[in-house]
Design an enzyme around this catalytic site. Structure first.
Site, PDB file in Angstrom:
ATOM      1  N   MET A  34       0.839  -1.202   0.000  1.00  0.00           N
ATOM      2  CA  MET A  34       0.000   0.000   0.000  1.00  0.00           C
ATOM      3  C   MET A  34       0.877   1.256   0.000  1.00  0.00           C
ATOM      4  O   MET A  34       0.420   2.338   0.392  1.00  0.00           O
ATOM      5  CB  MET A  34      -0.939  -0.005   1.204  1.00  0.00           C
ATOM      6  CG  MET A  34      -1.897  -1.204   1.174  1.00  0.00           C
ATOM      7  SD  MET A  34      -3.426  -0.953   2.080  1.00  0.00           S
ATOM      8  CE  MET A  34      -2.836  -0.709   3.733  1.00  0.00           C
ATOM      9  N   HIS A  41       9.288  -3.413   3.456  1.00  0.00           N
ATOM     10  CA  HIS A  41       8.860  -3.603   2.060  1.00  0.00           C
ATOM     11  C   HIS A  41      10.083  -3.885   1.162  1.00  0.00           C
ATOM     12  O   HIS A  41      10.017  -4.725   0.260  1.00  0.00           O
ATOM     13  CB  HIS A  41       8.172  -2.339   1.532  1.00  0.00           C
ATOM     14  CG  HIS A  41       6.901  -1.966   2.238  1.00  0.00           C
ATOM     15  ND1 HIS A  41       6.791  -0.834   3.003  1.00  0.00           N
ATOM     16  CD2 HIS A  41       5.685  -2.574   2.288  1.00  0.00           C
ATOM     17  CE1 HIS A  41       5.558  -0.744   3.483  1.00  0.00           C
ATOM     18  NE2 HIS A  41       4.868  -1.780   3.078  1.00  0.00           N
ATOM     19  N   GLN A 158      -2.749 -12.578   7.534  1.00  0.00           N
ATOM     20  CA  GLN A 158      -2.932 -12.231   6.118  1.00  0.00           C
ATOM     21  C   GLN A 158      -2.126 -13.165   5.217  1.00  0.00           C
ATOM     22  O   GLN A 158      -2.611 -13.623   4.171  1.00  0.00           O
ATOM     23  CB  GLN A 158      -2.498 -10.778   5.906  1.00  0.00           C
ATOM     24  CG  GLN A 158      -2.378 -10.355   4.452  1.00  0.00           C
ATOM     25  CD  GLN A 158      -2.017  -8.889   4.332  1.00  0.00           C
ATOM     26  OE1 GLN A 158      -2.868  -8.035   4.502  1.00  0.00           O
ATOM     27  NE2 GLN A 158      -0.763  -8.598   4.052  1.00  0.00           N
ATOM     28  N   MET A 189       8.729  -2.809  11.798  1.00  0.00           N
ATOM     29  CA  MET A 189       8.506  -1.666  10.902  1.00  0.00           C
ATOM     30  C   MET A 189       7.094  -1.736  10.346  1.00  0.00           C
ATOM     31  O   MET A 189       6.583  -2.805  10.033  1.00  0.00           O
ATOM     32  CB  MET A 189       9.513  -1.693   9.767  1.00  0.00           C
ATOM     33  CG  MET A 189      10.896  -1.362  10.238  1.00  0.00           C
ATOM     34  SD  MET A 189      12.001  -1.063   8.867  1.00  0.00           S
ATOM     35  CE  MET A 189      13.501  -0.772   9.773  1.00  0.00           C
ATOM     36  N   SER A 191       4.087   1.023   8.152  1.00  0.00           N
ATOM     37  CA  SER A 191       3.754   2.356   7.623  1.00  0.00           C
ATOM     38  C   SER A 191       3.007   3.162   8.671  1.00  0.00           C
ATOM     39  O   SER A 191       3.010   4.393   8.636  1.00  0.00           O
ATOM     40  CB  SER A 191       2.888   2.224   6.367  1.00  0.00           C
ATOM     41  OG  SER A 191       3.518   1.388   5.430  1.00  0.00           O
TER      42      SER A 191
HETATM   43  P1  AMP Z   1       1.429  -2.918   3.533  1.00  0.00           P
HETATM   44  O1  AMP Z   1       1.981  -1.892   2.610  1.00  0.00           O
HETATM   45  O2  AMP Z   1       1.511  -2.520   4.970  1.00  0.00           O
HETATM   46  O3  AMP Z   1       0.095  -3.457   3.095  1.00  0.00           O
HETATM   47  O4  AMP Z   1       2.425  -4.160   3.449  1.00  0.00           O
HETATM   48  C1  AMP Z   1       2.781  -4.714   2.217  1.00  0.00           C
HETATM   49  C2  AMP Z   1       3.576  -5.970   2.467  1.00  0.00           C
HETATM   50  O5  AMP Z   1       4.729  -5.652   3.236  1.00  0.00           O
HETATM   51  C3  AMP Z   1       2.800  -7.016   3.273  1.00  0.00           C
HETATM   52  O6  AMP Z   1       3.081  -8.300   2.733  1.00  0.00           O
HETATM   53  C4  AMP Z   1       3.373  -6.860   4.651  1.00  0.00           C
HETATM   54  O7  AMP Z   1       3.286  -8.039   5.428  1.00  0.00           O
HETATM   55  C5  AMP Z   1       4.812  -6.520   4.337  1.00  0.00           C
HETATM   56  N1  AMP Z   1       5.439  -5.850   5.476  1.00  0.00           N
HETATM   57  C6  AMP Z   1       4.978  -4.776   6.167  1.00  0.00           C
HETATM   58  N2  AMP Z   1       5.789  -4.478   7.191  1.00  0.00           N
HETATM   59  C7  AMP Z   1       6.807  -5.382   7.154  1.00  0.00           C
HETATM   60  C8  AMP Z   1       7.967  -5.616   7.959  1.00  0.00           C
HETATM   61  N3  AMP Z   1       8.260  -4.862   9.010  1.00  0.00           N
HETATM   62  N4  AMP Z   1       8.779  -6.641   7.625  1.00  0.00           N
HETATM   63  C9  AMP Z   1       8.479  -7.442   6.561  1.00  0.00           C
HETATM   64  N5  AMP Z   1       7.417  -7.267   5.753  1.00  0.00           N
HETATM   65  C10 AMP Z   1       6.578  -6.264   6.056  1.00  0.00           C
END
Ligand code: AMP
Length: 283
Positions: A34, A41, A158, A189, A191
């Protein structure tokens, strides 16, 4: 400066760009996000690069996985910085559809996942969430037709839901989970960490600390119920409102009574101020 990746915003331009990418029988990895990209990411992107010859990153803040009272409107949007980070990783293509492209007028179909999506974890507090995620990820998979898709273990339920869906619907995508990237003090970490005040940010690592302590006690044979109750109290006395702190079967996410019922995953969700954080670890 590295060259910006190609950006597609419409389905015809996505198809053209994917056609070019696949021309030399490339394997394609998709990393759905997102935006508001951080090192977690980027770790997914680096993983994708090692597993496939071409990497597509989608950036789409999906309105259907937010409830009306949640933060869709204020969710951080940092397009320029995101693109620069993806350029530095030499990503091949960014898929950045508008809401009207993903959900045209009269859109009326949803994927409703069960199994890991209905185990009373995130689904108990965000009942709309996995329907929104499964539908958008299902669409991303059929739009991009990747060979593999890379997700973070940070969003553990998820990851299980998407893995199940890809298999159940014969989408032909291998879903890969990548370990959570953390700040130096253990905070996962996210967003959403930008929402934290300095005081809340200082308290937030208690989630990871508590899970680590609980994992250690469980490995030492302490009673599961007592360990979980103590952990919940620690998190609440640090200033969080606890949604859940649970030990579950790492694959099915079903409740367990002892670590002999494992493999075990500890999962936590808690709110500090208006910010809701989730995290998990294996034991
Ligand atoms: P999001 O943009 O938050 O929807 O996350 C996009 C992808 O990044 C999802 O598969 C999340 O699980 C992964 N993600 C978010 N935060 C982390 C993190 N700290 N470490 C590893 N993957 C992450």
């Amino acid at each position: 400066m590295p060259r910006s990746p190609a950006v597609a915003r419409t389905l015809p331009s996505l198809r053209r760009a994917l056609g070019d990418l696949r021309a030399r029988r490339a394997t394609v990895a998709l990393v759905p996000t997102m935006g508001a990209l951080h090192d977690g990411h980027i770790k997914l992107v680096q993983h994708a690069k090692r597993r496939a010859s071409k990497v597509v990153v989608s950036i789409f803040v999906n309105p259907t996985q937010f409830a009306p009272h949640e933060d869709f409107g204020s969710y951080p949007r940092t397009w320029k910085a995101d693109l620069a980070k993806l350029a530095a990783e030499r990503v091949d293509l960014v898929w950045n559809p508008g809401v009207g492209t993903m959900y045209p007028p009269n859109f009326a179909t949803r994927i409703l996942p069960e199994g890991p999506a209905t185990e009373n974890l995130e689904d108990r507090f965000r009942p709309h969430f996995f329907g929104g995620v499964a539908t958008v990820v299902g669409k991303l998979f059929t739009q991009c037709r990747p060979d593999i898709a890379v997700f973070g273990q940070k969003d553990y339920q998820q990851l299980k839901v998407v893995t199940r869906m890809a298999a159940d619907l014969d989408l032909g995508v291998k879903v890969i989970g990548v370990p959570t990237v953390r700040e130096r003090d253990g905070l996962a970490m996210s967003s959403r960490n930008v929402y934290l005040t300095p005081e809340q940010r200082a308290v937030a690592p208690v989630l990871h600390r508590t899970m680590k302590e609980a994992a250690k006690r469980l490995r030492n044979g302490d009673d599961l119920k007592a360990v979980i109750a103590d952990g919940g109290r620690t998190i609440e006395s640090a200033g969080f409102t606890l949604d859940y702190f649970e030990a579950r079967h790492a694959e099915t996410l079903a409740p367990i009574l002892s670590i002999q019922d494992g493999p075990v995953r500890l999962l936590v969700a808690a709110k500090i101020g208006t910010t809701r954080l989730i995290d998990n670890i294996g034991i």
